[in-house]
Scaffold this motif. Structure first.
Motif, PDB file in Angstrom:
ATOM      1  N   UNK A  22     -47.468  13.254  21.133  1.00 12.50           N
ATOM      2  CA  UNK A  22     -47.224  14.599  21.661  1.00 12.50           C
ATOM      3  C   UNK A  22     -47.309  15.679  20.589  1.00 12.50           C
ATOM      4  N   UNK A  23     -47.312  15.293  19.318  1.00  9.47           N
ATOM      5  CA  UNK A  23     -47.314  16.269  18.215  1.00  9.47           C
ATOM      6  C   UNK A  23     -48.673  16.971  18.135  1.00  9.47           C
ATOM      7  N   UNK A  24     -48.705  18.232  17.750  1.00  7.86           N
ATOM      8  CA  UNK A  24     -47.548  19.078  17.457  1.00  7.86           C
ATOM      9  C   UNK A  24     -46.915  19.606  18.753  1.00  7.86           C
ATOM     10  N   UNK A  25     -45.610  19.778  18.718  1.00  8.85           N
ATOM     11  CA  UNK A  25     -44.892  20.360  19.846  1.00  8.85           C
ATOM     12  C   UNK A  25     -43.783  21.259  19.319  1.00  8.85           C
ATOM     13  N   UNK A  26     -43.351  22.188  20.162  1.00 12.94           N
ATOM     14  CA  UNK A  26     -42.330  23.143  19.759  1.00 12.94           C
ATOM     15  C   UNK A  26     -40.985  22.743  20.351  1.00 12.94           C
ATOM     16  N   UNK A  27     -39.956  22.857  19.534  1.00 11.39           N
ATOM     17  CA  UNK A  27     -38.584  22.599  19.932  1.00 11.39           C
ATOM     18  C   UNK A  27     -37.780  23.858  19.646  1.00 11.39           C
ATOM     19  N   UNK A  28     -36.753  24.117  20.458  1.00  8.69           N
ATOM     20  CA  UNK A  28     -35.967  25.334  20.258  1.00  8.69           C
ATOM     21  C   UNK A  28     -34.513  25.101  20.646  1.00  8.69           C
ATOM     22  N   UNK A  29     -33.643  25.885  20.040  1.00 10.75           N
ATOM     23  CA  UNK A  29     -32.259  25.985  20.494  1.00 10.75           C
ATOM     24  C   UNK A  29     -32.186  27.265  21.308  1.00 10.75           C
ATOM     25  N   UNK A  30     -31.694  27.129  22.537  1.00 12.17           N
ATOM     26  CA  UNK A  30     -31.651  28.247  23.474  1.00 12.17           C
ATOM     27  C   UNK A  30     -30.201  28.635  23.734  1.00 12.17           C
ATOM     28  N   UNK A  31     -29.910  29.926  23.574  1.00 14.72           N
ATOM     29  CA  UNK A  31     -28.599  30.462  23.946  1.00 14.72           C
ATOM     30  C   UNK A  31     -28.654  30.751  25.443  1.00 14.72           C
ATOM     31  N   UNK A  36     -23.023  29.045  25.879  1.00 12.99           N
ATOM     32  CA  UNK A  36     -23.375  27.804  25.205  1.00 12.99           C
ATOM     33  C   UNK A  36     -24.815  27.796  24.731  1.00 12.99           C
ATOM     34  N   UNK A  37     -25.155  26.734  24.026  1.00  7.83           N
ATOM     35  CA  UNK A  37     -26.517  26.552  23.522  1.00  7.83           C
ATOM     36  C   UNK A  37     -26.975  25.148  23.844  1.00  7.83           C
ATOM     37  N   UNK A  38     -28.282  24.991  23.987  1.00  8.71           N
ATOM     38  CA  UNK A  38     -28.869  23.692  24.263  1.00  8.71           C
ATOM     39  C   UNK A  38     -30.180  23.575  23.489  1.00  8.71           C
ATOM     40  N   UNK A  39     -30.461  22.374  23.016  1.00 11.04           N
ATOM     41  CA  UNK A  39     -31.730  22.105  22.345  1.00 11.04           C
ATOM     42  C   UNK A  39     -32.708  21.579  23.376  1.00 11.04           C
ATOM     43  N   UNK A  40     -33.930  22.093  23.352  1.00  7.46           N
ATOM     44  CA  UNK A  40     -34.933  21.651  24.314  1.00  7.46           C
ATOM     45  C   UNK A  40     -36.333  21.787  23.766  1.00  7.46           C
ATOM     46  N   UNK A  41     -37.273  21.377  24.567  1.00  6.95           N
ATOM     47  CA  UNK A  41     -38.688  21.471  24.220  1.00  6.95           C
ATOM     48  C   UNK A  41     -39.292  22.682  24.916  1.00  6.95           C
ATOM     49  N   UNK A  42     -40.364  23.206  24.326  1.00  5.82           N
ATOM     50  CA  UNK A  42     -41.075  24.353  24.874  1.00  5.82           C
ATOM     51  C   UNK A  42     -42.422  23.883  25.410  1.00  5.82           C
ATOM     52  N   UNK A  43     -42.733  24.265  26.638  1.00  7.60           N
ATOM     53  CA  UNK A  43     -44.029  23.980  27.242  1.00  7.60           C
ATOM     54  C   UNK A  43     -44.858  25.259  27.265  1.00  7.60           C
TER      55      UNK A  43
END
Length: 68
Positions: A22-31, A36-43
């Motif tokens: 799947x690389x390269x892919x973007x990951x982000x922490x979203x407020x 709260x905050x959650x870590x997720x993937x960006x499509x």
């Protein structure tokens, strides 16, 4: 689905073996708007800090977001 703003982000070029295809892919922490905050993937299009995003799906408990 949840929505929020990107707190921080990174692009993964050298992924663990499980995600290497799947690389390269973007990951982000979203407020999240609800708190709260959650870590997720960006499509789709890359996001930057403070961009608005919406959750579009979950895979194996991982939230996936796209730019709002």
């Amino acid at each position: 689905m949840r929505s929020g703003a990107v707190y921080t982000e990174t692009v993964i070029y050298s992924a663990p073996e499980t995600f290497a295809k799947e690389a390269p892919y973007q990951s982000a922490i979203v407020t999240l708007d609800g708190g709260g905050r959650v870590t997720g993937r960006i499509l789709g299009d890359r996001v930057s800090i403070d961009d608005r995003v919406v959750e579009v799906e979950q895979r194996n408990g991982v939230p996936y977001f796209t730019k709002a």
